[in-house]
Design a protein around this motif. Structure first.
Motif, short mmCIF file in Angstrom:
data_model
loop_
_atom_site.label_atom_id
_atom_site.label_comp_id
_atom_site.label_asym_id
_atom_site.label_seq_id
_atom_site.Cartn_x
_atom_site.Cartn_y
_atom_site.Cartn_z
N GLU E 210 0.85 -1.20 0.00
CA GLU E 210 0.00 0.00 0.00
C GLU E 210 0.88 1.25 0.00
OE1 GLU E 210 -2.61 0.00 3.42
OE2 GLU E 210 -4.31 -0.62 2.19
N ASN E 211 1.91 1.22 0.82
CA ASN E 211 2.76 2.40 1.00
C ASN E 211 3.41 2.84 -0.31
OD1 ASN E 211 5.72 3.44 1.70
ND2 ASN E 211 4.32 4.08 3.34
N VAL E 212 3.90 1.89 -1.10
CA VAL E 212 4.60 2.26 -2.34
C VAL E 212 3.63 2.50 -3.49
CG1 VAL E 212 6.84 1.24 -1.79
CG2 VAL E 212 5.03 -0.19 -2.81
N TYR E 216 -0.33 9.85 -2.08
CA TYR E 216 -1.00 10.75 -1.13
C TYR E 216 -0.16 10.87 0.15
CZ TYR E 216 -5.04 12.36 1.76
OH TYR E 216 -5.91 13.04 2.60
N HIS E 217 0.36 9.74 0.66
CA HIS E 217 1.13 9.80 1.92
C HIS E 217 2.47 10.49 1.67
CE1 HIS E 217 4.16 6.76 0.81
NE2 HIS E 217 4.79 7.13 1.88
N ALA E 218 3.01 10.24 0.47
CA ALA E 218 4.39 10.70 0.21
C ALA E 218 4.51 12.21 0.43
CB ALA E 218 4.80 10.34 -1.21
N LEU E 221 3.50 12.52 4.81
CA LEU E 221 4.26 11.87 5.89
C LEU E 221 5.71 12.35 5.89
CD1 LEU E 221 4.67 9.68 8.09
CD2 LEU E 221 5.02 8.03 6.24
N HIS E 222 6.27 12.52 4.70
CA HIS E 222 7.70 12.81 4.60
C HIS E 222 7.94 14.31 4.47
CE1 HIS E 222 8.13 8.55 4.21
NE2 HIS E 222 7.49 8.51 3.07
N LEU E 223 8.13 14.97 5.59
CA LEU E 223 8.37 16.40 5.58
C LEU E 223 9.57 16.76 4.71
CD1 LEU E 223 8.01 19.27 6.54
CD2 LEU E 223 9.06 18.66 8.69
N GLU E 365 10.34 6.94 7.59
CA GLU E 365 8.99 7.01 8.17
C GLU E 365 8.07 5.89 7.69
OE1 GLU E 365 10.40 9.80 6.83
OE2 GLU E 365 10.53 11.22 8.51
N ASP E 366 8.42 5.29 6.56
CA ASP E 366 7.46 4.34 5.97
C ASP E 366 7.23 3.13 6.86
OD1 ASP E 366 6.78 5.79 3.64
OD2 ASP E 366 8.73 5.27 2.79
N THR E 367 8.31 2.50 7.34
CA THR E 367 8.09 1.33 8.21
C THR E 367 7.46 1.76 9.52
OG1 THR E 367 10.39 1.56 8.87
CG2 THR E 367 9.88 -0.15 7.25
FE LIG Z 1 6.97 6.83 1.84
#
Ligand SMILES: [Fe+3]
Ligand code: FES
Ligand code: FES
Ligand code: FES
Ligand SMILES: [Fe+3]
Ligand SMILES: [Fe+3]
Lengths: 427, 156, 156, 156, 427, 427
Positions: E210-212, E216-218, E221-223, E365-367
């Motif tokens: 899901e993460n890759v 939207y999260h990228a 989540l990743h400042l 941050e992903d894990t």
């Molecule tokens: Fe990520």
């Protein structure tokens, strides 16, 4: 092979004894029973202790904790009320609150920054309306339908409880008058939070429940108790359960008017629990400042399923009991004093922390004992314990030589878990 | 100069932990001055400024009481502790005492013969010289491992 | 004085464990005198006064034989050891030798890349000076972790 | 002589790890010279002569950038590290610098209060004296624990 | 109790939503579903990434790895071809290959020295013919019937894949034209292996999938991403899946022609993802040497189920995703460069390793996030996630504000696992 | 999905091969099979080795150990007899005995001080008769009905065995004449206990059983063996099983009259097991003081399920094999000598401890090998091993190139576990 394939509690006659005097050891190690407990107890008609109001005094204060093994956050709302919600984001399930304690008026999930208010209501969804022609959420997306799962919350004398159940009776009824009276004894004025210590035991949470309903062990396992006359047979006692389901109870040991020949009684039994040769160089730790109408050395009161209210001498603790799988539980000792404590009294409470907690002079043995049961019973799920002490005198409530509170607990547990029915069939 | 003191302090810490690890509990209080302070408290509470400890002794007498109770009153499974200390830093104080910090690790071996990380934390010590020998005026054990496994019997 | 000796002994222990941890097995016997004693034995047996060891060498020759066998005969999964020593105490003996004790911890990392506590115990050493250099006359490894995980290949 | 230097080097290592273990990240770069090299790389790659690192800084600036990012940009669960160092050996170089090796162990404690072995490895350091103080010219952390648990946030 | 005893995926209506927008959390923690995945995915009609040809350049070179959680060895044969076999001896099941990497023309099982060639064919059995009147193997023992279990192997642009399936289409069809094109973008010339780093996460492998697939999260989540304009909403984007099963996908973020007011967009959302005060002293780490027709800062391309091709600035990685039980996965970052890299460029790639991997500025941050989901959902297997972003605009493929790739993944997964049928019944 | 939900051993044709030459790998990792083994093997008609009489020479001496994974205590009674009981209190299940070894004439449970004698009979219950009007146990409480669970105990040549079974034949019949003869060879005079070492392996206990019934591996896995002529093909050999169930066996390797060209045989096989360049500087460790009629370098004799009698050169060990879940076993090496050993001989035995145990020159590889099988087979429960060596010559018992003992073991195991029936249906 039936017994291997069927969940233990479905075997004929599992937990057949209705009087709570015979408990099949499987209840302490079966994963299936554990999962069922999460459903029928922690998400069932119970009120679960989350913590003290004194832990979250200011608007926005919060604490991460659990109901059973479901992560739950309790908060102080902007209006000063109490709220609790499951710590699982309404979007894709991440834990929203990532710290044990803190203060926040909005809780942002780190994964996609969905934000929620202190009550768990959805506040915002980034790019919900898209951006410059790029689509956002569908028009029919209704934020109101995507709040965090919210629990019913109520507090009793500053003790915060939550429930998943819509059916369960109101908190004060759940606690009941009898138990309420004893709680009010300890929580008769504002308290101040002094911090917590945590103990993790490789044994089932119900073994700890048995332990705090067992005055019989207290006088025999804890040599410190008997030797220093903190708790021993011969003391005046209250051993009482609540009036409805029998899952709550109190043990109170009262000094005054105690039979001073008690020491002798232990000698008669010739058991090692009484050692006269033994004394303390600094016995300030055993001081007992009288601060209640009834001067009790011990007040041990489990409120099913997650709380044990404790007063031992002048040390005050709300113990939180959390199941961690069938074979482990965590015990959190929430120490507190009264807001108006004198420095001396406050200091005494802290010094008496030596008595309880993971290194407590009169409590360290308890997790040791529960683990001995866990280890001793793991291969014998169909064997049962023998809980007979004072069974023929169900009305004696002024004795410390009894297992009546434990039998009462198991009767209530059996009902809540619906084992009475399954075994009825079995019978 | 300070290297000699450093060596002396390391010798003190080494003697302290070897006293515990070789089950010479009765010698443990002798490494403190009479009017001493010994505490084991979770970092969790220290960080919040909350006082709840798991062991709290404000006199050498209380240290001896703890030993007597462990030997005669308390019940706990036979266990072996091994202490490891690293990261020692210190500063001499105007009053001649020495403030000393170090990280500690305690590995715990059960009767079954399994060794596990039991606790890590920081020693916050105050050391003074008494008739030519260094002793602890204060030893505060601030532990990281807030989930105490089963129980804590022996001193840290 | 004794601080210098202490430093020298710590240097010896540090050299010993770094020899093992950097896979210089062939150098390991050179840290012992010819007529030496090396043993790895569970505390469980020592406490009962029973002699059964897991490794027992009463000569430097046997140390070299162990190395040759590990290099050419024995089969065991590639593994990384890290030794940690703390709590060093010592006493000079009339005969000029030095008795030294310390606690040790061995962390074991498997090929999969997981590190676990492999063994803790005590070193009971006798050190002598031979042509100006400190060497082990005796090294007894009394281990707590009686349940040896899988096998013990490398020296402790 | 070399004992004094040894003591100084141990004091340096102890200061280094206590800086990290007490969350004084901002002080961490100050222990390096301006033109320094800092790397964290798995032993697996080093043994094969492959360069892929997990952290690679060829200037003190990059060390400061890492700290700023950890403080302001990156997200990771609150965690406590404890470093333990043992087996220190060193050799003075013709150019006056000192090459130093030691084994390290990092124990990691989660918010839940559980402590686990997080990483072991070797420090390969080059130390130089700069205005009278020892600083790191190079610090290479070669870690054994190739399976990094969850993530590596803080420096080793 | 049904729900307790029946495998979750057999309950009526499990995974009922056909559009992939509602995923029951049980798929992330059920052991039964995990076991089923091993059968239907990893041993089913899929091609599983084993590594790079550049890892085993010479005849006899080998590497131990996994297909799902089955240990598999990939080798370079004497003839220079590729082979792979299950690392389980044909005799009594010992792992034959005991090292991660090496070179050998024959693989001898240590237990009884049965030996196999690089293709996994049985070469020799000690004392097969006995010795001096002592019997060996029965006359009817046919070595040809006792080879190691061999897998179909093929490579694509130097990426090595294997399958247990006889039915699955050829590798290039499995990858498909669209995805093939993007792979060729990165693998347009010979590569050189730079080593690997490994990350172990206490969460389910599909959460990483899901993460890759989640642009939207990228951006939230990743400042680091947004602050340094490496990846943010407003960039030109490709968000595309393959043309058949929809299990592969690509996210590409392209700088040129980007809307420079993007920063503003984050401010409008007022979310913490954009921090202007923040800069780097040494920004060499952010260099972007243009080496492709399309200058993308990010190229993230999962090839189901074990590969993610990644280009971020100038750092190149083939990420290998390995399931380790329902609650854990291992992620192996295989770093590579091009054989003809200049020293400067090679050095830049290594420096940019700071961006990814277990300590990566924009990946650590992903894990963390996947573990937050694992922890948040473990007790709520029957609850579902809500995957709605841009659902009403299925054809928008130039946006980074979308969850379409994730929905496509779940539709393909559901089909492969045959949940569409079970829930059909359920419906 | 059947295969997922049904216990493996219930699938049609599971363990179908009747001759023990094909073993489905599921038996090494299935929790269900493990639980069934506890019932049908360890609590079934078997005698389980607990230790040596020499470990508990004096009245009151005791040792904590296990039958399968049930904690059991073996004691020397006041009268000098032997007893064994399950270490689980008759009251509420705590382990009564909390130390590995010791001496006590009464065993007190710490929890409530119920006390038991060395035979496990209930001696006392504190406050059984209450105290000063406070009730104790009900009048109908009969102590005789609340003893600890007692096992049948017997000893053979100083080896102590216990059983849960009332049906199993007497111990000497269970061991049988043939095996008894070999045991008496080693235990021909009084022994002295020298201590134990423990090894914990991440593999199934039956893999170790295979290992000690496998002369074929001994000559190939252990280079030390062959190189120093301790054990190799070409030696005179005994490979024999008991006469009834075939679960016990012996491997004996005899030097005299051995074919000295053996080295050559290994070279022919060209396997790495024979390395001429290799010698010991101090070969005192290889001394072989002749102390038996038959001079054997190796005597390896498993007595199912918990004992392996071993003599290697002059080192004597009773190995105790304990299952710890499907994926682990513990091996305890009980070293002993003879009471009348000379100091020199005693010293030689201790020095030869270098040969065996967790660091043994010729045994360390065994747990390594069993773990390789565990790892290699975990995902392939329905695949089987191939156990063919010398299958066509069932009567050859003077060879070391055979797997007959292993096949015999699996036939007996299959019968004991009643798999012959289930698979009969399957067939
Ligand atoms: Fe990520
Ligand atoms: S999972 Fe919480 S915002 Fe997406
Ligand atoms: S198991 Fe591989 S050779 Fe026997
Ligand atoms: S459990 Fe043993 S005395 Fe109560
Ligand atoms: Fe108690
Ligand atoms: Fe063997």
């Amino acid at each position: 092979m039936i017994t291997e394939k069927t969940a233990p509690f479905e075997a004929d006659g599992f937990f057949a004894e209705a009087d709570g005097s015979r408990v099949p050891y499987a209840v302490f190690s079966s994963q299936e029973i554990y999962d069922l407990e999460q459903e029928r107890i922690y998400r069932g008609p119970t009120w679960n202790f989350l913590g003290l109001e004194a832990e979250i005094p200011h608007p926005g204060d919060y604490k991460s904790t659990f109901v059973g093994d479901t992560p739950v956050v309790m908060t102080r709302t902007e209006e000063g009320g109490l709220a609790a919600w499951v710590n699982r984001c309404a979007h894709r399930g991440a834990m929203v609150c990532r710290t044990l304690r803190g203060n926040a008026t909005s809780h942002n999930c780190v994964y996609h920054q969905w934000s929620f208010d202190t009550k768990g209501n959805l506040l915002g969804v980034p790019f919900r309306r898209g951006q410059k022609g790029q689509a956002g959420m569908p028009k029919d997306f209704n934020p109101k339908e995507h709040n965090l799962r919210q629990l019913r919350v109520d507090s009793y004398c500053g003790l915060v409880f939550a429930t998943f159940s819509e059916e369960v009776e109101p908190l004060d009824e759940y606690i009941g008058e009898t138990m309420g009276g004893y709680i009010k004894r300890v929580f008769h004025k504002p308290v101040e939070y002094l911090g917590c210590t945590r103990q993790y035991s490789k044994s089932n949470w119900k073994l700890y429940m048995e332990n705090v309903k067992d005055p019989y062990h207290a006088s025999l396992l804890h040599l410190f108790h008997t030797t220093f006359n903190i708790f021993r047979v011969g003391m005046k006692a209250h051993c009482v359960t609540d009036d409805s389901h029998g899952l709550h109870s109190i043990i109170m040991a009262i000094k005054e008017g105690q039979d001073e020949t008690a020491g002798g009684d232990y000698k008669e039994q010739n058991i090692r629990s009484y050692d006269e040769g033994f004394h303390l160089e600094d016995d300030s730790i055993l001081a007992l400042v009288e601060e209640y109408d009834i001067v009790a050395t011990n007040h041990i009161q489990p409120i099913f399923p997650q709380l044990v209210v404790q007063q031992i001498h002048n040390t005050l603790v709300a113990r939180q009991l959390l199941p961690k799988g069938p074979n482990n539980f965590e015990l959190i000792f929430h120490f507190f004093g009264y807001a108006d404590d004198t420095p001396e009294l406050r200091n005494l409470r802290i010094k008496q922390a030596n008595l309880v907690g993971p290194a407590g002079y009169i409590s360290m043995e308890d997790t040791e004992a529960t683990e001995l049961v866990q280890q001793g019973t793991v291969r014998d799920g169909r064997e049962t314990s023998v809980i007979e002490m004072a069974k023929h005198e169900p009305d004696q409530s002024n004795t410390l030589i009894t297992e009546k509170l434990i039998r009462s607990f198991w009767r209530g547990y059996r009902k809540l878990m619906k084992f009475d029915q399954s075994s009825a069939q079995g019978a | 100069m300070s290297h000699a003191l450093r060596a002396e302090l390391m010798a003190l810490q080494d003697e302290y932990i070897s006293t515990l690890d070789t089950d010479r509990l009765e010698d443990w209080p002798t490494m403190f001055v009479e009017d001493c302070f010994y505490e084991i408290i979770p970092k969790e509470n220290v960080d919040q400024g909350l006082p709840a400890p798991i062991i709290y002794c404000d006199s050498k007498k209380m240290l001896r009481d703890r030993v007597v109770s462990l030997r005669h009153a308390n019940i706990y499974a036979a266990v072996i502790y091994r202490h490891f200390v690293s990261g020692l830093t210190f500063a001499e104080q105007p009053d001649g005492s020495i403030e000393m910090q170090s990280s500690y690790l305690v590995i715990n071996t059960s009767q079954l013969g399994e060794s596990v990380v039991y606790q890590t934390g920081r020693y916050n010590d105050v050391v003074v010289r008494e008739d030519g020998r260094l002793r602890f005026k204060k030893k505060q054990c601030v532990y990281d491992t807030s989930r105490v496994q089963t129980l804590l019997a022996l001193p840290i």
